[in-house]
Design a protein around this motif. Structure first.
Motif, PDB file in Angstrom:
ATOM      1  N   VAL A 177       3.562   0.700   3.811  1.00 57.22           N
ATOM      2  CA  VAL A 177       2.352   1.473   3.506  1.00 57.22           C
ATOM      3  C   VAL A 177       1.201   0.528   3.174  1.00 57.22           C
ATOM      4  N   THR A 178       0.094   0.667   3.897  1.00 57.99           N
ATOM      5  CA  THR A 178      -1.084  -0.144   3.595  1.00 57.99           C
ATOM      6  C   THR A 178      -1.910   0.519   2.501  1.00 57.99           C
ATOM      7  N   PRO A 179      -2.789  -0.239   1.857  1.00 61.40           N
ATOM      8  CA  PRO A 179      -3.599   0.348   0.785  1.00 61.40           C
ATOM      9  C   PRO A 179      -4.416   1.554   1.216  1.00 61.40           C
ATOM     10  N   ARG A 180      -5.009   1.516   2.401  1.00 62.96           N
ATOM     11  CA  ARG A 180      -5.864   2.637   2.791  1.00 62.96           C
ATOM     12  C   ARG A 180      -5.061   3.899   3.080  1.00 62.96           C
ATOM     13  N   PHE A 181      -3.849   3.757   3.649  1.00 63.97           N
ATOM     14  CA  PHE A 181      -3.025   4.931   3.899  1.00 63.97           C
ATOM     15  C   PHE A 181      -2.557   5.533   2.581  1.00 63.97           C
ATOM     16  N   GLN A 182      -2.160   4.670   1.650  1.00 64.74           N
ATOM     17  CA  GLN A 182      -1.723   5.144   0.341  1.00 64.74           C
ATOM     18  C   GLN A 182      -2.866   5.843  -0.394  1.00 64.74           C
ATOM     19  N   SER A 183      -4.048   5.254  -0.331  1.00 66.08           N
ATOM     20  CA  SER A 183      -5.205   5.845  -1.004  1.00 66.08           C
ATOM     21  C   SER A 183      -5.548   7.209  -0.425  1.00 66.08           C
ATOM     22  N   ARG A 184      -5.370   7.360   0.875  1.00 69.52           N
ATOM     23  CA  ARG A 184      -5.748   8.617   1.544  1.00 69.52           C
ATOM     24  C   ARG A 184      -4.710   9.710   1.348  1.00 69.52           C
ATOM     25  N   TYR A 185      -3.414   9.370   1.394  1.00 74.17           N
ATOM     26  CA  TYR A 185      -2.368  10.395   1.420  1.00 74.17           C
ATOM     27  C   TYR A 185      -1.415  10.360   0.225  1.00 74.17           C
ATOM     28  N   ASP A 186      -1.476   9.313  -0.603  1.00 77.55           N
ATOM     29  CA  ASP A 186      -0.572   9.177  -1.751  1.00 77.55           C
ATOM     30  C   ASP A 186       0.879   9.385  -1.320  1.00 77.55           C
ATOM     31  N   ILE A 187       1.236   8.744  -0.220  1.00 79.46           N
ATOM     32  CA  ILE A 187       2.522   9.022   0.413  1.00 79.46           C
ATOM     33  C   ILE A 187       3.701   8.538  -0.424  1.00 79.46           C
ATOM     34  N   SER A 188       3.516   7.524  -1.255  1.00 76.44           N
ATOM     35  CA  SER A 188       4.628   7.008  -2.052  1.00 76.44           C
ATOM     36  C   SER A 188       5.109   8.024  -3.074  1.00 76.44           C
ATOM     37  N   ALA A 189       4.235   8.933  -3.489  1.00 77.28           N
ATOM     38  CA  ALA A 189       4.619   9.962  -4.451  1.00 77.28           C
ATOM     39  C   ALA A 189       5.259  11.171  -3.773  1.00 77.28           C
ATOM     40  N   LYS A 190       5.150  11.249  -2.447  1.00 73.65           N
ATOM     41  CA  LYS A 190       5.625  12.427  -1.730  1.00 73.65           C
ATOM     42  C   LYS A 190       6.927  12.192  -0.970  1.00 73.65           C
ATOM     43  N   LEU A 191       7.181  10.939  -0.594  1.00 75.34           N
ATOM     44  CA  LEU A 191       8.382  10.625   0.172  1.00 75.34           C
ATOM     45  C   LEU A 191       9.228   9.610  -0.583  1.00 75.34           C
ATOM     46  N   ASP A 192      10.477   9.945  -0.784  1.00 80.70           N
ATOM     47  CA  ASP A 192      11.384   9.087  -1.546  1.00 80.70           C
ATOM     48  C   ASP A 192      12.055   8.088  -0.606  1.00 80.70           C
ATOM     49  N   ARG A 193      11.329   7.015  -0.318  1.00 83.93           N
ATOM     50  CA  ARG A 193      11.855   5.935   0.515  1.00 83.93           C
ATOM     51  C   ARG A 193      11.460   4.611  -0.124  1.00 83.93           C
ATOM     52  N   ASN A 194      12.212   3.572   0.190  1.00 84.65           N
ATOM     53  CA  ASN A 194      11.824   2.237  -0.254  1.00 84.65           C
ATOM     54  C   ASN A 194      10.481   1.852   0.353  1.00 84.65           C
ATOM     55  N   LEU A 195       9.719   1.067  -0.397  1.00 84.55           N
ATOM     56  CA  LEU A 195       8.358   0.720   0.011  1.00 84.55           C
ATOM     57  C   LEU A 195       8.239  -0.748   0.405  1.00 84.55           C
ATOM     58  N   TRP A 196       7.414  -0.956   1.418  1.00 86.18           N
ATOM     59  CA  TRP A 196       7.014  -2.291   1.860  1.00 86.18           C
ATOM     60  C   TRP A 196       5.492  -2.309   1.724  1.00 86.18           C
ATOM     61  N   LEU A 197       4.976  -3.129   0.820  1.00 83.76           N
ATOM     62  CA  LEU A 197       3.550  -3.153   0.546  1.00 83.76           C
ATOM     63  C   LEU A 197       2.920  -4.450   1.052  1.00 83.76           C
ATOM     64  N   VAL A 198       1.594  -4.432   1.142  1.00 85.42           N
ATOM     65  CA  VAL A 198       0.861  -5.533   1.772  1.00 85.42           C
ATOM     66  C   VAL A 198      -0.300  -5.967   0.877  1.00 85.42           C
ATOM     67  N   ARG A 199      -0.282  -7.226   0.466  1.00 83.08           N
ATOM     68  CA  ARG A 199      -1.426  -7.807  -0.237  1.00 83.08           C
ATOM     69  C   ARG A 199      -1.256  -9.311  -0.296  1.00 83.08           C
ATOM     70  N   ASP A 200      -2.231 -10.042   0.201  1.00 91.23           N
ATOM     71  CA  ASP A 200      -2.141 -11.495   0.221  1.00 91.23           C
ATOM     72  C   ASP A 200      -2.187 -12.079  -1.187  1.00 91.23           C
ATOM     73  N   ARG A 201      -1.224 -12.936  -1.453  1.00 98.91           N
ATOM     74  CA  ARG A 201      -1.162 -13.800  -2.642  1.00 98.91           C
ATOM     75  C   ARG A 201      -0.813 -13.086  -3.949  1.00 98.91           C
ATOM     76  N   VAL A 202      -1.336 -11.861  -4.150  1.00 99.42           N
ATOM     77  CA  VAL A 202      -1.153 -11.149  -5.408  1.00 99.42           C
ATOM     78  C   VAL A 202      -0.164  -9.992  -5.213  1.00 99.42           C
ATOM     79  N   GLN A 203       0.795  -9.873  -6.115  1.00 94.75           N
ATOM     80  CA  GLN A 203       1.777  -8.795  -6.004  1.00 94.75           C
ATOM     81  C   GLN A 203       1.077  -7.438  -5.957  1.00 94.75           C
ATOM     82  N   PRO A 204       1.435  -6.583  -5.013  1.00 95.16           N
ATOM     83  CA  PRO A 204       0.770  -5.290  -4.868  1.00 95.16           C
ATOM     84  C   PRO A 204       1.275  -4.261  -5.876  1.00 95.16           C
ATOM     85  N   ASP A 205       0.361  -3.436  -6.371  1.00 97.54           N
ATOM     86  CA  ASP A 205       0.732  -2.379  -7.315  1.00 97.54           C
ATOM     87  C   ASP A 205       0.071  -1.044  -6.969  1.00 97.54           C
ATOM     88  N   TYR A 206      -0.463  -0.936  -5.750  1.00 97.33           N
ATOM     89  CA  TYR A 206      -1.260   0.239  -5.399  1.00 97.33           C
ATOM     90  C   TYR A 206      -0.436   1.486  -5.084  1.00 97.33           C
TER      91      TYR A 206
END
Length: 236
Positions: A177-206
């Motif tokens: 899940v990219t930041p913009r998709f998460q921001s638009r649909y909040d998909i991590s709260a709706k689907l119970d699946r493991n997440l793969w996040l994207v952010r250079d250098r800094v651990q992602p928390d979005y």
């Protein structure tokens, strides 16, 4: 006259200081850029490190990648309802021959029916229980679809797609899940699946909950490839 000379001297001094500061800033930016492009998380903190590759990465020296610490490779396989990565089969075979664990990635398109996308994935990716769980990249938004797709429709179609490819692979999907998709649909709260996040250098928390995989450097430069690689780590 003496006062005028002093002013000229001061102006020159200020100019020299400005030039020196600008050069130092440029050098500092260059060092920071170089460090970012060559950075990966420490292996003692993240023992499982790998790459995501596609046709855009060209020919890959898989044995050399393994030698620098790559343990797995996620390989772009299919996209939307019709597109397939032309190097998927070759990358899959060569990565396996190098002794790496392999997985497949589908680039999801909310504008296309779930059933058609699932069919594309199933035809492209073999049913092989030795492969890593399939990953679905969620980046494209439905805002530009030729026909309006509601948020509820995006969620329901995505769920249909996941069910079909999980049936095919026999494993639960990882959602990339990219930041913009998460921001638009909040998909991590709706689907119970493991997440793969994207952010250079800094651990992602979005995503609002822990991630399983992290693209820590989306353009990693190294001695093995001519182009930057997407460098991925697994949560220990």
């Amino acid at each position: 006259m003496a006062r005028k000379k002093r002013r000229v001297g001061q102006a020159r001094l200020i100019l020299i200081v400005v030039i020196v500061l600008a050069l130092l800033a440029a050098v500092g930016s260059g060092i920071a850029w170089w460090h970012l492009r060559h950075w990966t998380p420490p292996h003692d903190a993240y023992p499982m490190q790998g790459v995501e590759v596609s046709d855009a990465d060209g020919d890959i020296a898989w044995d050399s990648l393994k030698a620098i610490g790559v343990k797995f490779a996620y390989i772009d396989a299919s996209a939307s309802a019709f597109a397939r990565d032309p190097r998927f089969v070759a990358n899959l075979e060569h990565a396996r021959a190098a002794g790496l664990q392999v997985g497949a990635v589908h680039l999801y398109d909310p504008c296309q029916p779930a059933q058609n996308q699932a069919a594309n994935f199933v035809v492209t990716v073999p049913r092989d229980l030795t492969m890593l769980p399939p990953a679905v990249e969620l980046d494209r938004l439905a805002d530009d679809c030729p026909v309006h797709v509601s948020e509820a429709k995006v969620e329901s179609e995505l769920m249909t797609f996941l069910n079909q490819i999980e049936t095919h692979t026999g494993k639960p999907v990882i959602l990339k899940v990219t930041p913009r998709f998460q921001s638009r649909y909040d998909i991590s709260a709706k689907l119970d699946r493991n997440l793969w996040l994207v952010r250079d250098r800094v651990q992602p928390d979005y995503a609002g909950r822990p991630w399983t995989m992290w693209t820590a450097n989306s353009d990693y430069l190294n001695e093995v490839t001519e182009h930057g690689l997407r460098w991925v780590v697994v949560q220990p």
